[in-house]
Write a protein that holds these residues in place. Structure first.
Motif, PDB file in Angstrom:
ATOM      1  N   LYS A 100       0.820  -1.218   0.000  1.00 37.81           N
ATOM      2  CA  LYS A 100       0.000   0.000   0.000  1.00 37.81           C
ATOM      3  C   LYS A 100       0.853   1.267   0.000  1.00 37.81           C
ATOM      4  O   LYS A 100       0.345   2.352  -0.255  1.00 37.81           O
ATOM      5  N   ASN A 153      -4.159  -2.076   6.203  1.00 35.46           N
ATOM      6  CA  ASN A 153      -2.932  -1.579   5.570  1.00 35.46           C
ATOM      7  C   ASN A 153      -3.122  -0.314   4.745  1.00 35.46           C
ATOM      8  O   ASN A 153      -2.216   0.521   4.687  1.00 35.46           O
ATOM      9  N   GLY A 262      -6.800  -8.252  -3.105  1.00 31.31           N
ATOM     10  CA  GLY A 262      -7.967  -7.856  -2.320  1.00 31.31           C
ATOM     11  C   GLY A 262      -9.001  -7.269  -3.262  1.00 31.31           C
ATOM     12  O   GLY A 262      -9.647  -7.985  -4.025  1.00 31.31           O
ATOM     13  N   VAL A 263      -9.163  -5.926  -3.267  1.00 35.11           N
ATOM     14  CA  VAL A 263     -10.053  -5.305  -4.248  1.00 35.11           C
ATOM     15  C   VAL A 263      -9.477  -5.357  -5.658  1.00 35.11           C
ATOM     16  O   VAL A 263     -10.177  -5.138  -6.631  1.00 35.11           O
ATOM     17  N   GLY A 264      -8.174  -5.586  -5.780  1.00 41.25           N
ATOM     18  CA  GLY A 264      -7.561  -5.737  -7.098  1.00 41.25           C
ATOM     19  C   GLY A 264      -6.668  -4.585  -7.515  1.00 41.25           C
ATOM     20  O   GLY A 264      -5.986  -4.674  -8.541  1.00 41.25           O
ATOM     21  N   GLY A 265      -6.657  -3.503  -6.751  1.00 40.03           N
ATOM     22  CA  GLY A 265      -5.856  -2.337  -7.128  1.00 40.03           C
ATOM     23  C   GLY A 265      -4.371  -2.657  -7.217  1.00 40.03           C
ATOM     24  O   GLY A 265      -3.711  -2.341  -8.216  1.00 40.03           O
ATOM     25  N   ALA A 266      -3.847  -3.300  -6.174  1.00 40.27           N
ATOM     26  CA  ALA A 266      -2.417  -3.600  -6.156  1.00 40.27           C
ATOM     27  C   ALA A 266      -2.047  -4.612  -7.248  1.00 40.27           C
ATOM     28  O   ALA A 266      -1.219  -4.315  -8.109  1.00 40.27           O
ATOM     29  N   PRO A 267      -2.660  -5.794  -7.263  1.00 39.80           N
ATOM     30  CA  PRO A 267      -2.266  -6.751  -8.303  1.00 39.80           C
ATOM     31  C   PRO A 267      -2.627  -6.252  -9.700  1.00 39.80           C
ATOM     32  O   PRO A 267      -1.883  -6.500 -10.657  1.00 39.80           O
ATOM     33  N   LEU A 323      -6.648  -9.074   2.435  1.00 36.12           N
ATOM     34  CA  LEU A 323      -7.365  -9.648   1.289  1.00 36.12           C
ATOM     35  C   LEU A 323      -8.845  -9.898   1.602  1.00 36.12           C
ATOM     36  O   LEU A 323      -9.566 -10.454   0.777  1.00 36.12           O
ATOM     37  N   THR A 401       3.682  -8.916   0.133  1.00 28.32           N
ATOM     38  CA  THR A 401       3.033  -7.602   0.103  1.00 28.32           C
ATOM     39  C   THR A 401       2.929  -6.869   1.437  1.00 28.32           C
ATOM     40  O   THR A 401       2.458  -5.737   1.461  1.00 28.32           O
TER      41      THR A 401
END
Ligand SMILES: *Cc1c(COP(=O)(O)O)cnc(C)c1O
Length: 430
Positions: A100, A153, A262-267, A323, A401
């Motif tokens: 994050k 996070n 998780g919501v998909g922003g990072a990956p 997640l 992460t």
């Protein structure tokens, strides 16, 4: 219970998902980067702008945020050798202690620039921040509040950097958030609002409370391009590190990158950045807990944020707080549906066993969410290798992460649970 619409023969996988089994799902809509990237609403120019923003702020961050001084204000993590592949060590990112730091810090910097321009501190967001008197910037930001919903996070990232720059920060925590994360934020002057409900609910309350309030800026993890682009810069960083380490990436040596989701922003952001940097020589796999596979559900049904894990009969109960998300981001699923190669799930016991392995075999300290990539590499690595050309030698990259800020006593408890899970899983082997 209503059965979600399924596409592309995803129903067998969704049936396993409903039963809480570990699954591997190959994305039938993944296409070559050269076809997909030009059609997206965000492109290389946005990626360049995000990288330039980090570079522009680095001197000020190095000068005013002690934790960021050692890297000269850069938000980067090392690439470590591990087993037959690599670990991208975002668990060690400074200050936020998780991935994050990338998306969250970028979003905070975007808000700071908008405020600086709106309040007349500078004419353009591209003004180098050190050209603005630091005291004046902090005093101005102190009249503005950042608000965010978090499972822990994201709040740490927005809270710690936001406070360091002078913002007021309010974090709406879901029920999954760990007490030590709330305590750490309160110690830094962040207002923590505790919700007894899940992440989507905490976000909804935060969004509603911030709406229309002057000088209050809601950072919307479920819809944010600022977050997405902050993560995306990491794709470029990995490509550069591979070059520097002499790792040859190509059709004969593709990277298989394991990304906790998780919501998909990072990956999603990282996948977008990687496809820009390495094209089709990289296979991106999103990893979710068996009880919280919102992105897999969204992509496999084609319903994105329109489907929740509860609808699949799942509980959202997982120790992987990072997640523990019931619905995917509204924007990310649509952006990455042609880019991501596969999604898979892992059980919590596998996360814990992976956490212990990373500690005992590689001396790394990661939290359960961050162990998901290694767990997936062990369980689904063979299925992913089949997505590569025959004769290719895939090179796994496990993205760890989060974990840097976990207190010692918390980590000791997780480690002993992980060691037990490791012994159990060894016993269960045929
Ligand atoms: C938030 C988080 C992720 C996933 O990021 P999303 O943007 O929510 O998909 C992965 N690992 C950790 C440790 C996180 O905190």
């Amino acid at each position: 219970m209503r059965t979600p619409d399924t596409q592309d023969g995803a129903s067998a996988v969704l049936d396993d998902v409903r039963h809480g089994r570990e699954v591997f799902w190959r994305n039938p809509r993944r296409r070559p980067a050269a076809e997909v990237l030009p059609q997206l609403a965000v492109g290389r120019a946005d990626l360049d702008a995000a990288a330039a923003r980090f570079a522009r702020w680095a001197p000020l961050l190095a000068a005013h945020v002690a934790e960021l001084a050692p890297t000269g204000g850069a938000i980067t993590s090392p690439l470590l050798r591990h087993a037959d592949g690599w670990i991208k060590a975002d668990h060690a990112l400074p200050l936020a202690g998780s991935v994050k730091a990338r998306g969250g810090f970028h979003a905070v910097l975007c808000e700071a620039e908008r405020v600086a321009v709106a309040e007349g501190l500078c004419a353009s967001p591209e003004t180098p921040p050190e050209a603005i008197h630091a005291g004046r910037l902090a005093r101005t930001l102190a009249a503005h509040t950042l608000s965010v919903g978090s499972t822990g996070n994201l709040g740490m990232s927005i809270g710690l950097l936001g406070r360091a720059l002078g913002f007021r920060v309010q974090v709406h925590m879901s029920a999954d958030a760990k007490p030590w994360k709330k305590a750490m934020l309160r110690a830094r002057g962040v207002v923590v609002v505790e919700h007894g409900t899940d992440y989507a609910d905490a976000c909804a309350v935060a969004r509603a409370e911030a709406a229309g309030v002057e000088r209050t800026h809601f950072i919307d993890d479920e819809n944010s391009i600022d977050l997405f682009l902050g993560y995306a810069v990491a794709g470029r960083e990995l490509a550069t590190q591979c070059r520097e380490a002499g790792i040859r990436v190509g059709a004969r040596g593709p990277l298989i990158v394991y990304l906790p989701c998780g919501v998909g922003g990072a990956p999603g952001g990282i996948t977008f950045g990687l496809r820009h940097a390495l094209g089709d020589a990289v296979v991106c796999c999103f990893v979710e807990p068996t009880e919280a596979p919102c992105m897999l559900a969204g992509l496999a049904t084609g319903r994105h944020d329109g489907v929740s894990v509860y609808e699949l009969g799942l509980t959202l109960r997982t120790e992987a707080d990072g997640l523990a998300v019931p619905r995917a981001s509204r924007v990310v699923g649509r952006l990455v549906e042609g880019l991501v190669d596969a999604c898979c799930t892992v059980r919590d016991e596998a996360l814990y066993a992976a956490l212990a392995e990373l500690h005992d075999d590689a001396e790394l300290r990661v939290e359960p969410s961050a162990a998901a990539g290694w767990a997936a590499c062990l369980r689904h690595g063979a299925a992913l290798a089949e997505l590569c050309d025959a004769g290719a030698t895939p090179q796994p990259v496990v993205w760890t992460t989060g974990g840097r800020n976990v207190p010692d006593d918390e980590f000791a408890t997780m480690l002993s649970q992980g060691r037990r899970a490791r012994i159990e899983s060894a016993r269960a082997m045929p």
